[in-house]
Design a protein around this motif. Sequence first.
Motif, mmCIF file in Angstrom:
data_model
loop_
_atom_site.group_PDB
_atom_site.id
_atom_site.type_symbol
_atom_site.label_atom_id
_atom_site.label_comp_id
_atom_site.label_asym_id
_atom_site.label_seq_id
_atom_site.Cartn_x
_atom_site.Cartn_y
_atom_site.Cartn_z
ATOM 1 N N PHE A 20 -7.106 -4.422 0.138
ATOM 2 C CA PHE A 20 -6.853 -5.862 0.254
ATOM 3 C C PHE A 20 -7.399 -6.292 1.611
ATOM 4 C CE2 PHE A 20 -3.765 -4.802 -2.959
ATOM 5 C CZ PHE A 20 -3.663 -5.945 -3.745
ATOM 6 N N GLY A 51 5.364 -10.892 -2.749
ATOM 7 C CA GLY A 51 4.643 -10.453 -1.552
ATOM 8 C C GLY A 51 3.211 -10.954 -1.465
ATOM 9 N N LEU A 52 2.443 -10.783 -2.539
ATOM 10 C CA LEU A 52 1.025 -11.172 -2.470
ATOM 11 C C LEU A 52 0.830 -12.684 -2.524
ATOM 12 C CD1 LEU A 52 -0.761 -8.418 -4.606
ATOM 13 C CD2 LEU A 52 -0.797 -8.722 -2.121
ATOM 14 N N THR A 83 9.578 -7.833 -5.621
ATOM 15 C CA THR A 83 9.992 -9.148 -6.109
ATOM 16 C C THR A 83 8.842 -9.882 -6.782
ATOM 17 O OG1 THR A 83 9.370 -10.110 -4.004
ATOM 18 C CG2 THR A 83 11.666 -9.429 -4.247
ATOM 19 N N ALA A 103 0.841 -1.200 0.000
ATOM 20 C CA ALA A 103 0.000 0.000 0.000
ATOM 21 C C ALA A 103 0.877 1.251 0.000
ATOM 22 C CB ALA A 103 -0.928 -0.013 1.209
ATOM 23 N N HIS A 141 2.872 1.523 -3.472
ATOM 24 C CA HIS A 141 2.114 1.807 -4.692
ATOM 25 C C HIS A 141 1.209 3.022 -4.541
ATOM 26 C CE1 HIS A 141 3.650 -1.789 -6.585
ATOM 27 N NE2 HIS A 141 3.409 -2.443 -5.462
HETATM 28 P P1 ADP Z 1 5.848 -6.781 -5.317
HETATM 29 O O1 ADP Z 1 6.982 -7.298 -4.518
HETATM 30 O O2 ADP Z 1 6.207 -6.476 -6.746
HETATM 31 O O3 ADP Z 1 5.068 -5.724 -4.635
HETATM 32 P P2 ADP Z 1 3.507 -8.364 -4.847
HETATM 33 O O4 ADP Z 1 3.245 -9.817 -5.076
HETATM 34 O O5 ADP Z 1 3.378 -7.866 -3.473
HETATM 35 O O6 ADP Z 1 4.922 -8.065 -5.445
HETATM 36 O O7 ADP Z 1 2.534 -7.557 -5.781
HETATM 37 C C1 ADP Z 1 2.367 -7.929 -7.144
HETATM 38 C C2 ADP Z 1 1.992 -6.721 -7.984
HETATM 39 O O8 ADP Z 1 0.687 -6.284 -7.619
HETATM 40 C C3 ADP Z 1 2.884 -5.527 -7.752
HETATM 41 O O9 ADP Z 1 4.015 -5.568 -8.570
HETATM 42 C C4 ADP Z 1 1.981 -4.369 -8.111
HETATM 43 O O10 ADP Z 1 1.999 -4.187 -9.502
HETATM 44 C C5 ADP Z 1 0.592 -4.864 -7.714
HETATM 45 N N1 ADP Z 1 0.165 -4.327 -6.400
HETATM 46 C C6 ADP Z 1 0.272 -4.942 -5.198
HETATM 47 N N2 ADP Z 1 -0.256 -4.192 -4.219
HETATM 48 C C7 ADP Z 1 -0.720 -3.083 -4.789
HETATM 49 C C8 ADP Z 1 -1.389 -1.894 -4.317
HETATM 50 N N3 ADP Z 1 -1.687 -1.742 -3.031
HETATM 51 N N4 ADP Z 1 -1.723 -0.954 -5.230
HETATM 52 C C9 ADP Z 1 -1.448 -1.125 -6.534
HETATM 53 N N5 ADP Z 1 -0.812 -2.194 -7.066
HETATM 54 C C10 ADP Z 1 -0.455 -3.167 -6.204
#
Ligand code: ADP
Length: 380
Positions: free
Chosen positions: A366, A339-340, A336, A278, A281
């Motif tokens: 989320f 995270g998600l 990377t 959060a 981005h």
């Molecule tokens: P990263 O380490 O790239 O953040 P994540 O798996 O956490 O990897 O997130 C995957 C992708 O989802 C991110 O690269 C970004 O493009 C998008 N994303 C995640 N969280 C957000 C958010 N809160 N707002 C906008 N885009 C997001």
Amino acid sequence: MDASWYVLLALLLGLTIGGGSAALLSIAAQRGRQVMAIATEPIPDGIAAMVDVLESAGIVFDGSNQVILASPGADALDLVDGRELRSREIMDAVRRVWRTGEAEVLDIAYRRGRIGVGTELQLRARVAPLGNRFMLVLVSDRTEELRLAGVRRDFVANVSHELKTPIGALTLLSEAIEAAAEDPVRVRAFSQRMQVEAERLGRMTKELIDLSRIQADDPLDDAERFSIAQVVDVAVDRNAVLAEAKRMVILPRVLDDAQVLGSEELVTMAVQNLITNAVQHSPAATHVGVGVRVVDEVVEIAVTDNGAGIAPEDHERVFERFYRIDPARSRVTGGTGLGLSIVKHVAISHGGEVRLWSHPGQGSTFTLRLPAAATRKEIA
Ligand code: ADP
């Protein structure tokens, strides 16, 4: 020839045909009696006991291809309907084995459930004669094994691809430093970029280890009871420096505290990842909200930002490993793409889920949803 001869000939012909038919009928009746005898033959004790303890699904057929025994595993796979086997492919193999006497192994895709909407299972069936009066079919469910093998294959391919980028960058930068050895300004610039790449490599390695740990262990096996308010406190605190650097404020709002069963460390890691995203981005000087409430014995931890937002077609994909909406931007933030997927696995392994509400330009929310501890206890 006079008429009496005709009568005699007709009589003889009649007798021959009649006698032949009677003989054929008697042979057929005898065969029929044999089949009946086989079908109603008592099942030897040993076989019944063996089928009962089988770990895989076991089915025994008699000589007329009727199911005479089915283990509980066979019922679980919904393979048998009364005295019939549902799978035509296995049934064909049973007939072949009766003919050839040679045991067979076959892999089939099988849809559980009569109406054809059930999940497709990958089954391996072994068909072998059991003495000369019975046929044994052993069926094992390989769906999960094959799925995991696929996940592992993709994972290894992704990891090697993802690791190549920072390692390649480090190699190039070290060569550049060597070439610019006489120019301290350029050496400093290159070594700073080396640090960024090395940190990225370190973060990726740590997240990969976290992810494989979550996938390998079941946090509910060795569950502890912990407070979600405490988890949110720690996760917010761990993001304080990052938020400060962007002049952002993280606002926790815990309406109901609740206890959750599982791993406090993993759930903290998941909430921390959501808050980090959060912050990363969102534009500088905006707010991130972290709300906690309990709805129908489910704890909801919602992380809301006023950032870029995510287009609907990316809502599913952002949870995939290494998926980044904008890889170029993610190189800047050091993302990377793991995270998600960590958040999703933590949710699943705690019997919960992650929901996403987001639109481009309208920010994102989320929501990590986990069963409250009391609910789990009542069910148990
Ligand atoms: P990263 O380490 O790239 O953040 P994540 O798996 O956490 O990897 O997130 C995957 C992708 O989802 C991110 O690269 C970004 O493009 C998008 N994303 C995640 N969280 C957000 C958010 N809160 N707002 C906008 N885009 C997001």
